[in-house]
Scaffold this motif. Structure first.
Motif, mmCIF file in Angstrom:
data_model
loop_
_atom_site.group_PDB
_atom_site.id
_atom_site.type_symbol
_atom_site.label_atom_id
_atom_site.label_comp_id
_atom_site.label_asym_id
_atom_site.label_seq_id
_atom_site.Cartn_x
_atom_site.Cartn_y
_atom_site.Cartn_z
ATOM 1 N N LYS A 117 0.682 -0.625 0.225
ATOM 2 C CA LYS A 117 -0.300 0.407 0.242
ATOM 3 C C LYS A 117 1.137 1.564 -0.041
ATOM 4 N N LYS A 122 0.697 -3.651 -6.353
ATOM 5 C CA LYS A 122 0.445 -4.785 -5.628
ATOM 6 C C LYS A 122 0.587 -5.940 -6.545
ATOM 7 N N THR A 125 -1.328 -9.104 -3.286
ATOM 8 C CA THR A 125 -1.561 -8.377 -1.939
ATOM 9 C C THR A 125 -3.312 -8.523 -2.866
#
Length: 437
Positions: A117, A122, A125
């Protein structure tokens, strides 16, 4: 010249380590990405994790080194033979899944999510979110299994780990706190309850209930549409709603009670005052606060609170019984006797009240016996001995009908039987002893 050579050599070492760790990360990522994990993959994966850990220097590399290490039990989970029964899977999981592994997993995944983040990339994630959703049901079953096996401390730790994995599902934190209390793990239960209070958890829910026509059992659904569709299909009948009340008051109360158990009286008093604001009519809270003042030898505050409790609930037999216990423990025998008699007046079948009342009646006996044993053989001592003996007879005669009533209500109670035999024996009531046999 030599100094420069040393600096250059050091730089080369760092570069070599950096290249090495990149290779380890690539190899780990390759195994991790496989659709099917086999035994040989796991062996190589674990070796790479061990090799990478001391090499990781940069922040990102450290994060992913910890990520892959924490994911080891997940890969072991996915390597299980899925043709096994759910019970066999659970038994197999217990070899590599434990509270510490789940806690480490939560830490590793959360650090990775936070890092990605922060850097805006990502990489893992989406996979992490999918993984959590995939393993949560089995982890919850594992926690339930531990609870059923009376391993409540471990169950609490697993539930707390699951909560760390998915903090949107706060119910797991609430159940972790409950399990920890049952395990008498007061430090952790206090931590969990305080966390619940800090996030303003209430636990209020509405369940959408319907009766399954095939099983005859009522089933709960969190979504109204799901329940309504089953009713439309004709598989379920009798739809209704069931509300689960707020747990805020319970949480505040439990914080106070745990502080009492930990003997942190001042904190407990403050927490109880807070709990009473949320539960002004909870008589038990008043008695808990009174008990704290009693432990602090503040008898005036104790009596004030007890009178307040009795004004709110003058015929509460459980309250009166607890007051009898508290007074007896404080050696306030007349007060205790009064409370137990009041309980019996309200509920003549309250066996424990008769048993505790008999204990209160006979409590002075220990001192009488001690005084008798300290007497000599003089005429004066013998006269005093007879006086004390008469006092004992008076106590035993007073306790006898109370114990007889307790035995009538609970004929299998061995404590009552034993105490009554002792009374009959002292009073030389041999016929009654024979009748009991």
């Amino acid at each position: 010249m030599k100094i420069k050579q040393i600096i250059i050599a050091s730089s080369l070492l760092v570069s070599v380590a950096s290249f090495a760790q990149k290779d380890e990360l690539k190899a780990l990522k390759k195994i991790y990405a496989k659709e099917e994990i086999k035994g040989a993959d796991l062996v190589e994966y674990k070796a790479l994790v061990a090799k990478l850990e001391p090499l990781a220097i940069e922040e990102g590399d450290k994060v992913y080194a910890e990520f892959y290490k924490s994911m080891t039990p997940v890969l072991e989970y996915f390597a299980l033979d899925k043709s096994m029964t759910p019970l066999q899977i659970q038994m197999a999981m217990m070899k590599f899944v434990n509270p510490k592994a789940i806690s480490n997993l939560a830490t590793g995944l959360n650090k990775t999510l936070d890092y990605e983040k922060k850097v805006g990339k990502k990489i893992q994630t989406d996979d992490i979110i999918e993984t959590i959703g995939g393993i949560k049901p089995d982890l919850l079953n594992y926690a339930i299994r531990l609870g059923n096996e009376k391993k409540q401390k471990e169950a609490a730790e697993v539930l707390y780990g699951i909560y760390q994995l998915d903090k949107k599902d706060v119910d797991n934190l609430y159940y972790a706190a409950n399990y920890a209390v049952n395990a008498q793990d007061y430090e952790n239960s206090l931590k969990y309850y305080k966390e619940l209070k800090a996030i303003n958890y209430s636990g209020e829910k509405t369940f959408f209930v319907a009766k399954n026509k095939a099983t005859g059992q009522e089933e709960n659904y969190t979504k109204k549409e799901e329940r309504d569709n089953l009713v439309k299909l004709g598989t379920h009948i009798n739809p209704r709603e069931e509300k689960e009340p707020s747990k805020k008051g319970e949480i505040t109360k439990n914080i106070a009670l745990i502080l009492v158990e930990l003997d942190r009286k001042d904190e407990a008093k403050a927490a109880l005052a807070d709990a009473r604001k949320e539960n002004p009519d909870d008589v038990n809270l008043i008695t808990y606060e009174a008990d704290i003042y009693l432990k602090m030898n503040d008898t005036e505050s104790y009596k004030r609170l007890i009178n307040e409790a009795l004004l709110k609930s003058p015929n509460d037999k459980v309250l009166l019984f607890n007051l009898g216990v508290t007074s007896g423990n404080a050696n306030q025998l007349e007060e205790a006797e009064k409370y137990y008699k009041k309980v019996i007046e309200i509920d003549p079948k309250y066996t424990d009240a008769y048993l505790n009342l008999s204990d209160i009646i006979l409590k002075p006996d220990a001192k009488i016996v001690k005084d008798m044993n300290n007497l000599g053989v003089s005429a004066k001592d013998q006269k005093q001995y007879e006086v004390l003996k008469a006092e004992r007879q008076k106590l035993f005669n007073k306790a006898m009908p109370v114990l007889e009533k307790a035995l009538e209500l609970d004929p299998s109670n061995e404590v009552v039987k034993s105490n009554l035999k002792s009374v009959y024996s002292f009073l030389e009531l041999n016929d009654k002893i024979k009748a009991m046999k």
